[in-house]
Design a protein around this motif. Structure first.
Motif, PDB file in Angstrom:
ATOM      1  N   ALA A  90      -4.199  -1.680  -3.346  1.00 31.54           N
ATOM      2  CA  ALA A  90      -2.770  -1.401  -3.229  1.00 31.54           C
ATOM      3  C   ALA A  90      -2.145  -1.480  -4.619  1.00 31.54           C
ATOM      4  O   ALA A  90      -2.658  -2.169  -5.506  1.00 31.54           O
ATOM      5  N   PRO A  91      -1.027  -0.786  -4.840  1.00 33.66           N
ATOM      6  CA  PRO A  91      -0.380  -0.826  -6.158  1.00 33.66           C
ATOM      7  C   PRO A  91       0.106  -2.230  -6.497  1.00 33.66           C
ATOM      8  O   PRO A  91       0.839  -2.845  -5.728  1.00 33.66           O
TER       9      PRO A  91
ATOM     10  N   THR B  20      -5.896   4.458   4.569  1.00 35.92           N
ATOM     11  CA  THR B  20      -6.470   3.256   5.178  1.00 35.92           C
ATOM     12  C   THR B  20      -7.995   3.373   5.222  1.00 35.92           C
ATOM     13  O   THR B  20      -8.529   4.487   5.228  1.00 35.92           O
ATOM     14  N   PRO B  21      -8.718   2.267   5.243  1.00 37.26           N
ATOM     15  CA  PRO B  21      -8.179   0.909   5.196  1.00 37.26           C
ATOM     16  C   PRO B  21      -7.806   0.498   3.773  1.00 37.26           C
ATOM     17  O   PRO B  21      -8.506   0.837   2.821  1.00 37.26           O
ATOM     18  N   VAL B  22      -6.714  -0.244   3.634  1.00 39.17           N
ATOM     19  CA  VAL B  22      -6.242  -0.660   2.320  1.00 39.17           C
ATOM     20  C   VAL B  22      -7.302  -1.489   1.607  1.00 39.17           C
ATOM     21  O   VAL B  22      -7.450  -1.444   0.392  1.00 39.17           O
TER      22      VAL B  22
ATOM     23  N   GLY C 173       0.801  -1.219   0.000  1.00 40.79           N
ATOM     24  CA  GLY C 173       0.000   0.000   0.000  1.00 40.79           C
ATOM     25  C   GLY C 173       0.835   1.269   0.000  1.00 40.79           C
ATOM     26  O   GLY C 173       0.414   2.276   0.593  1.00 40.79           O
ATOM     27  N   TYR C 174       1.978   1.248  -0.686  1.00 40.75           N
ATOM     28  CA  TYR C 174       2.881   2.399  -0.645  1.00 40.75           C
ATOM     29  C   TYR C 174       3.446   2.733  -2.025  1.00 40.75           C
ATOM     30  O   TYR C 174       3.523   1.881  -2.906  1.00 40.75           O
TER      31      TYR C 174
END
Length: 299
Positions: free
Chosen positions: A249-250, A242-244, A223-224
């Protein structure tokens, strides 16, 4: 004398055209923004050629193009392993084929062309294979991790280094590896691992290079989006809100353009998001709902 000058001019024009056609990375260049500034888009009404090789190409894997050659990722004739095929960009002739590592998890990684060394770099299975672009001969092969394969990720070439991630979707074992491309390095063989850096998770993640700041923008399936120096020291990390589970996520690389980083997310529970992030600070500029995707945004 006039004929010699004319022949030289034709050769120069041909070389310029070949250079313009180079599409060395997934997403065009190592900035991965798929933006070609010059020229007019060719018509797609009629193909120049259709290749006749019977091997099955890997779906979602993208061709790479350089020096009038097209490089693609394919299954072998028996369907039991994988190869890189090189075709002529002029007439579609098969120029060569070379066996690489067998894909894991139906990986659709793409080849990358290292034009400085006339090589094609293919991540497949548990290793990266470097082949001569003109003949397909293997120059070196490097196993990254004997237990974690490479899945959907592609190589990013920056100078004499290559950056590639391994697969780790549900653990803290994800890594970005840095490989040496310099064949006359004083202490390292070509293809040797220089260092590695940890990711929270990794699935189809990869690096994009910002030449203006000499920085890498690296996606993370945890998630970054992270900004690193080329030695893999982190400057900042942008965290998906959040929440992911809501935003995803990527699961692919980011695209760079101007002062911005663009990254999309894959979400198993619904829509993903498309983010624009300031490349200098890591601050979110905007976020919009988008179909979940494991593709690199096009700027």
């Amino acid at each position: 004398m006039g004929m010699l000058m004319a022949m030289a001019a034709v050769a120069t024009l041909a070389a310029a055209a070949a250079a313009q056609d180079a599409w060395t990375h997934r997403g065009y260049t190592n900035a991965r923004n798929a933006y070609v500034a010059a020229g007019t888009a060719p018509s797609i009404a009629t193909p120049r050629f259709v290749t006749t090789d019977s091997r099955t190409l890997v779906g979602q894997s993208m061709p790479a193009v350089a020096d009038e050659r097209i490089f693609v990722y394919a299954k072998n004739a028996a369907g039991t392993g994988h190869e890189v095929l090189a075709f002529s960009e002029v007439d579609g002739r098969l120029l060569w084929s070379q066996t690489v590592g067998t894909a894991v998890q139906d990986s659709w990684s793409s080849p990358t062309v290292d034009t400085a060394r006339n090589q094609v770099l293919m991540p497949s299975g548990y290793k990266v294979t470097a082949m001569r672009a003109d003949t397909g001969a293997i120059v070196w092969e490097t196993t990254l991790n004997a237990s974690l394969p490479i899945v959907n990720s592609t190589v990013c070439v920056v100078g004499d280094r290559a950056y590639i991630t391994t697969y780790a979707p549900a653990s803290s074992a994800g890594k970005m590896y840095v490989l040496n491309l310099n064949p006359v390095h004083p202490t390292l063989a070509a293809g040797a691992i220089i260092t590695s850096a940890a990711l929270t998770k990794s699935l189809g993640n990869e690096a994009a290079y910002d030449a203006a700041l000499d920085r890498l923008l690296v996606t993370d399936y945890g998630g970054y989006v992270r900004r690193w120096t080329t030695a893999c020291a982190q400057d900042w990390a942008f965290a998906v809100p959040t929440p992911v589970g809501t935003y995803g996520a990527p699961a692919a690389g980011a695209a760079l353009d101007g002062d911005s980083v663009y990254v999309a997310t894959y979400n198993f529970s619904g829509n993903g998001r498309l983010f624009r992030v300031n490349k200098s600070t890591g601050a979110q500029v905007w976020m919009v709902t988008a179909e979940r995707t494991d593709s690199v945004p096009v700027v």
